[in-house]
Design a protein around this motif. Sequence first.
Motif, PDB file in Angstrom:
ATOM      1  N   GLY A  24      36.402   2.141 -44.521  1.00 18.73           N
ATOM      2  CA  GLY A  24      36.536   1.505 -43.085  1.00 18.73           C
ATOM      3  C   GLY A  24      37.019   2.595 -42.136  1.00 18.73           C
ATOM      4  O   GLY A  24      37.872   3.309 -42.564  1.00 18.73           O
ATOM      5  N   CYS A  25      36.780   2.061 -40.900  1.00 17.29           N
ATOM      6  CA  CYS A  25      37.316   2.840 -40.025  1.00 17.29           C
ATOM      7  C   CYS A  25      38.084   2.151 -38.877  1.00 17.29           C
ATOM      8  O   CYS A  25      36.960   1.063 -38.339  1.00 17.29           O
ATOM      9  CB  CYS A  25      36.246   3.808 -38.938  1.00 17.29           C
ATOM     10  N   ILE A  26      38.999   2.270 -38.408  1.00 14.84           N
ATOM     11  CA  ILE A  26      39.806   1.349 -37.370  1.00 14.84           C
ATOM     12  C   ILE A  26      39.765   2.037 -35.916  1.00 14.84           C
ATOM     13  O   ILE A  26      40.544   1.497 -34.941  1.00 14.84           O
ATOM     14  CB  ILE A  26      41.205   0.823 -37.637  1.00 14.84           C
ATOM     15  N   CYS A  27      39.154   3.111 -35.765  1.00 15.98           N
ATOM     16  CA  CYS A  27      39.137   3.898 -34.536  1.00 15.98           C
ATOM     17  C   CYS A  27      38.797   3.090 -33.322  1.00 15.98           C
ATOM     18  O   CYS A  27      39.366   3.217 -32.368  1.00 15.98           O
ATOM     19  CB  CYS A  27      38.004   5.010 -34.523  1.00 15.98           C
ATOM     20  N   ARG A  28      37.748   1.956 -33.446  1.00 14.43           N
ATOM     21  CA  ARG A  28      37.538   1.183 -32.375  1.00 14.43           C
ATOM     22  C   ARG A  28      38.585   0.389 -31.885  1.00 14.43           C
ATOM     23  O   ARG A  28      38.448  -0.141 -30.836  1.00 14.43           O
ATOM     24  CB  ARG A  28      36.194   0.258 -32.775  1.00 14.43           C
ATOM     25  N   CYS A  83      41.485   1.689 -31.307  1.00 10.88           N
ATOM     26  CA  CYS A  83      42.534   2.940 -30.833  1.00 10.88           C
ATOM     27  C   CYS A  83      42.380   2.905 -29.273  1.00 10.88           C
ATOM     28  O   CYS A  83      41.297   2.912 -28.846  1.00 10.88           O
ATOM     29  CB  CYS A  83      42.236   4.230 -31.606  1.00 10.88           C
ATOM     30  N   PRO A  84      43.506   3.108 -28.533  1.00 13.56           N
ATOM     31  CA  PRO A  84      43.549   3.059 -27.197  1.00 13.56           C
ATOM     32  C   PRO A  84      42.541   4.520 -26.783  1.00 13.56           C
ATOM     33  O   PRO A  84      42.036   4.511 -25.629  1.00 13.56           O
ATOM     34  CB  PRO A  84      44.950   3.503 -26.708  1.00 13.56           C
ATOM     35  N   LEU A  85      42.551   5.489 -27.524  1.00 12.89           N
ATOM     36  CA  LEU A  85      41.634   6.831 -27.287  1.00 12.89           C
ATOM     37  C   LEU A  85      40.036   6.438 -26.963  1.00 12.89           C
ATOM     38  O   LEU A  85      39.472   7.494 -25.969  1.00 12.89           O
ATOM     39  CB  LEU A  85      42.244   7.769 -28.203  1.00 12.89           C
ATOM     40  N   ILE A  86      39.819   5.455 -27.530  1.00  8.44           N
ATOM     41  CA  ILE A  86      38.422   5.063 -27.463  1.00  8.44           C
ATOM     42  C   ILE A  86      38.007   5.002 -26.143  1.00  8.44           C
ATOM     43  O   ILE A  86      36.912   5.545 -25.555  1.00  8.44           O
ATOM     44  CB  ILE A  86      37.940   4.013 -28.438  1.00  8.44           C
ATOM     45  N   GLU A  87      38.825   4.139 -25.448  1.00  5.91           N
ATOM     46  CA  GLU A  87      38.508   3.886 -23.943  1.00  5.91           C
ATOM     47  C   GLU A  87      38.773   4.966 -23.229  1.00  5.91           C
ATOM     48  O   GLU A  87      38.370   5.476 -22.180  1.00  5.91           O
ATOM     49  CB  GLU A  87      39.298   2.309 -23.588  1.00  5.91           C
ATOM     50  N   GLN A  88      40.112   5.490 -23.403  1.00  5.74           N
ATOM     51  CA  GLN A  88      40.597   6.465 -22.430  1.00  5.74           C
ATOM     52  C   GLN A  88      39.625   7.668 -22.317  1.00  5.74           C
ATOM     53  O   GLN A  88      39.624   8.262 -21.504  1.00  5.74           O
ATOM     54  CB  GLN A  88      41.836   7.098 -23.146  1.00  5.74           C
ATOM     55  N   MET A  89      39.215   8.135 -23.605  1.00  6.98           N
ATOM     56  CA  MET A  89      38.315   9.279 -23.571  1.00  6.98           C
ATOM     57  C   MET A  89      36.959   9.163 -23.590  1.00  6.98           C
ATOM     58  O   MET A  89      36.066   9.871 -23.607  1.00  6.98           O
ATOM     59  CB  MET A  89      38.871  10.254 -24.865  1.00  6.98           C
ATOM     60  N   GLY A  90      36.346   7.629 -23.728  1.00  2.00           N
ATOM     61  CA  GLY A  90      34.901   7.460 -23.581  1.00  2.00           C
ATOM     62  C   GLY A  90      34.210   7.808 -24.933  1.00  2.00           C
ATOM     63  O   GLY A  90      33.308   8.376 -24.814  1.00  2.00           O
ATOM     64  N   LEU A  91      34.897   7.622 -26.074  1.00  2.89           N
ATOM     65  CA  LEU A  91      34.546   8.027 -27.599  1.00  2.89           C
ATOM     66  C   LEU A  91      33.526   7.118 -27.852  1.00  2.89           C
ATOM     67  O   LEU A  91      33.424   5.925 -27.727  1.00  2.89           O
ATOM     68  CB  LEU A  91      35.558   8.166 -28.443  1.00  2.89           C
ATOM     69  N   GLU A  92      32.209   7.540 -28.446  1.00  2.00           N
ATOM     70  CA  GLU A  92      31.178   6.774 -28.803  1.00  2.00           C
ATOM     71  C   GLU A  92      31.131   6.602 -30.420  1.00  2.00           C
ATOM     72  O   GLU A  92      30.324   5.810 -30.791  1.00  2.00           O
ATOM     73  CB  GLU A  92      29.913   7.441 -28.272  1.00  2.00           C
TER      74      GLU A  92
END
Length: 96
Positions: A65-69, A71-80
């Motif tokens: 399982g991954c909870i990255c989605r 994390c605030p960095l997903i939006e901040q850095m535009g991670l896909e």
Amino acid sequence: MDKFEKAMQQIAQMTEEDRMKMIESKKKLCICGECSTYNDCARENKELLYCALGKSPTCITDENGCICRSCPLIEQMGLEHEYFCTRDSERGQRGI
Ligand code: SF4
Ligand code: SF4
């Protein structure tokens, strides 16, 4: 150019000192420590911020399982992507 590529461009223009400070501040936002994939080995080695620093060198091999989605960095850095600890950084997974 998307949000992540713009952020990479800005980081490339930073001094090494500023880049290190930014990494330390972003580590405070990383929620990997709350994830079921994260383990004692990673905790002991203070591993965090896999999305920027790349996958876990030796500690994490299994994906539970991954909870990255969340994390605030997903939006901040535009991670896909996700599973940065096992699959590589955002740059690595994008192949850039
Ligand atoms: S996106 Fe994932 S690896 Fe990156 S800081 Fe957030 S929780 Fe950590
Ligand atoms: S990168 Fe994703 S899977 Fe790996 S520890 Fe962080 S939240 Fe969990």
